[in-house]
Scaffold this motif. Structure first.
Motif, PDB file in Angstrom:
ATOM      1  N   LEU A  39      68.183  28.125  21.820  1.00  0.00           N
ATOM      2  CA  LEU A  39      69.134  28.883  22.635  1.00  0.00           C
ATOM      3  C   LEU A  39      68.381  29.613  23.730  1.00  0.00           C
ATOM      4  O   LEU A  39      67.271  30.082  23.514  1.00  0.00           O
ATOM      5  N   ARG A  40      69.003  29.710  24.896  1.00  0.00           N
ATOM      6  CA  ARG A  40      68.489  30.555  25.977  1.00  0.00           C
ATOM      7  C   ARG A  40      69.302  31.840  25.924  1.00  0.00           C
ATOM      8  O   ARG A  40      70.536  31.834  26.024  1.00  0.00           O
ATOM      9  N   CYS A  41      68.622  32.947  25.741  1.00  0.00           N
ATOM     10  CA  CYS A  41      69.279  34.251  25.626  1.00  0.00           C
ATOM     11  C   CYS A  41      69.443  34.888  27.004  1.00  0.00           C
ATOM     12  O   CYS A  41      68.792  34.488  27.972  1.00  0.00           O
ATOM     13  N   ALA A  42      70.304  35.891  27.080  1.00  0.00           N
ATOM     14  CA  ALA A  42      70.600  36.571  28.346  1.00  0.00           C
ATOM     15  C   ALA A  42      69.347  37.156  29.000  1.00  0.00           C
ATOM     16  O   ALA A  42      69.271  37.237  30.221  1.00  0.00           O
TER      17      ALA A  42
ATOM     18  N   TYR B 227      63.865  32.554  24.447  1.00  0.00           N
ATOM     19  CA  TYR B 227      64.381  31.422  23.678  1.00  0.00           C
ATOM     20  C   TYR B 227      64.425  31.768  22.197  1.00  0.00           C
ATOM     21  O   TYR B 227      63.576  32.499  21.696  1.00  0.00           O
ATOM     22  N   TYR B 228      65.421  31.225  21.530  1.00  0.00           N
ATOM     23  CA  TYR B 228      65.540  31.360  20.083  1.00  0.00           C
ATOM     24  C   TYR B 228      65.643  29.960  19.503  1.00  0.00           C
ATOM     25  O   TYR B 228      66.450  29.154  19.971  1.00  0.00           O
ATOM     26  N   THR B 229      64.855  29.657  18.483  1.00  0.00           N
ATOM     27  CA  THR B 229      64.885  28.349  17.839  1.00  0.00           C
ATOM     28  C   THR B 229      65.414  28.510  16.422  1.00  0.00           C
ATOM     29  O   THR B 229      65.021  29.435  15.705  1.00  0.00           O
ATOM     30  N   GLY B 230      66.309  27.611  16.029  1.00  0.00           N
ATOM     31  CA  GLY B 230      66.870  27.650  14.682  1.00  0.00           C
ATOM     32  C   GLY B 230      67.248  26.259  14.200  1.00  0.00           C
ATOM     33  O   GLY B 230      67.058  25.270  14.907  1.00  0.00           O
TER      34      GLY B 230
ATOM     35  N   CYS C 294      76.042  36.566  13.487  1.00  0.00           N
ATOM     36  CA  CYS C 294      74.892  36.221  12.631  1.00  0.00           C
ATOM     37  C   CYS C 294      73.813  37.292  12.721  1.00  0.00           C
ATOM     38  O   CYS C 294      72.825  37.244  11.992  1.00  0.00           O
ATOM     39  N   GLY C 295      73.987  38.259  13.602  1.00  0.00           N
ATOM     40  CA  GLY C 295      73.039  39.366  13.707  1.00  0.00           C
ATOM     41  C   GLY C 295      71.676  38.920  14.212  1.00  0.00           C
ATOM     42  O   GLY C 295      71.524  37.839  14.757  1.00  0.00           O
ATOM     43  N   GLY C 296      70.697  39.789  14.020  1.00  0.00           N
ATOM     44  CA  GLY C 296      69.322  39.448  14.353  1.00  0.00           C
ATOM     45  C   GLY C 296      69.023  39.335  15.833  1.00  0.00           C
ATOM     46  O   GLY C 296      69.664  39.978  16.677  1.00  0.00           O
ATOM     47  N   TYR C 297      68.042  38.511  16.133  1.00  0.00           N
ATOM     48  CA  TYR C 297      67.470  38.379  17.467  1.00  0.00           C
ATOM     49  C   TYR C 297      68.515  38.111  18.549  1.00  0.00           C
ATOM     50  O   TYR C 297      68.545  38.783  19.573  1.00  0.00           O
ATOM     51  N   THR C 298      69.379  37.129  18.332  1.00  0.00           N
ATOM     52  CA  THR C 298      70.311  36.740  19.393  1.00  0.00           C
ATOM     53  C   THR C 298      71.440  37.743  19.594  1.00  0.00           C
ATOM     54  O   THR C 298      71.955  37.879  20.698  1.00  0.00           O
ATOM     55  N   ALA C 299      71.813  38.470  18.555  1.00  0.00           N
ATOM     56  CA  ALA C 299      72.912  39.439  18.664  1.00  0.00           C
ATOM     57  C   ALA C 299      72.594  40.530  19.682  1.00  0.00           C
ATOM     58  O   ALA C 299      73.496  41.101  20.292  1.00  0.00           O
TER      59      ALA C 299
ATOM     60  N   VAL D 166      74.342  33.971  24.840  1.00  0.00           N
ATOM     61  CA  VAL D 166      73.361  32.906  24.634  1.00  0.00           C
ATOM     62  C   VAL D 166      73.997  31.578  25.002  1.00  0.00           C
ATOM     63  O   VAL D 166      75.215  31.439  24.974  1.00  0.00           O
ATOM     64  N   GLU D 167      73.143  30.614  25.356  1.00  0.00           N
ATOM     65  CA  GLU D 167      73.648  29.269  25.632  1.00  0.00           C
ATOM     66  C   GLU D 167      72.727  28.253  24.975  1.00  0.00           C
ATOM     67  O   GLU D 167      71.525  28.491  24.835  1.00  0.00           O
TER      68      GLU D 167
END
Length: 97
Positions: free
Chosen positions: A8-11, A15-18, A35-40, A45-46
């Protein structure tokens, strides 16, 4: 059952990988922050990249491998530039010696 590894590309441009067994549902969870955490904390995110995997183990292994990569290497992979990914891998290897 199909599994996915994704980036995911965050605002904030990070980047977030899952990995997941339901990419559409997981994307919804990330986009709403449930889902909370890093992306929240970095909405919106896209989906920048995803790949289908045969097993959960394969998806998790790919996630862990990608998480260890540099930003440049992740971006080369997302663009399908495997030559550059290979070049960057060699640079990573020589740094570790």
């Amino acid at each position: 059952m199909t599994f996915w590894v994704y980036i995911l590309r965050c605002a904030d441009g990070s980047y977030y990988t899952g990995h997941t067994d339901n990419l559409e549902k997981r994307m919804g969870e990330h986009q709403t922050g449930t889902c909370g955490g890093y992306t929240a904390e970095r909405l919106p995110v896209e989906l920048a990249w995803s790949q289908e995997c045969a097993t959960r183990e394969e998806a998790l292994a790919a996630e862990l491998q990608i998480k260890g990569w540099s930003r440049k290497k992740k971006e080369a992979m997302m663009q399908g530039d495997w030559g550059k990914v290979s070049q960057l891998a060699k640079k990573d290897f020589t740094k570790k010696k």
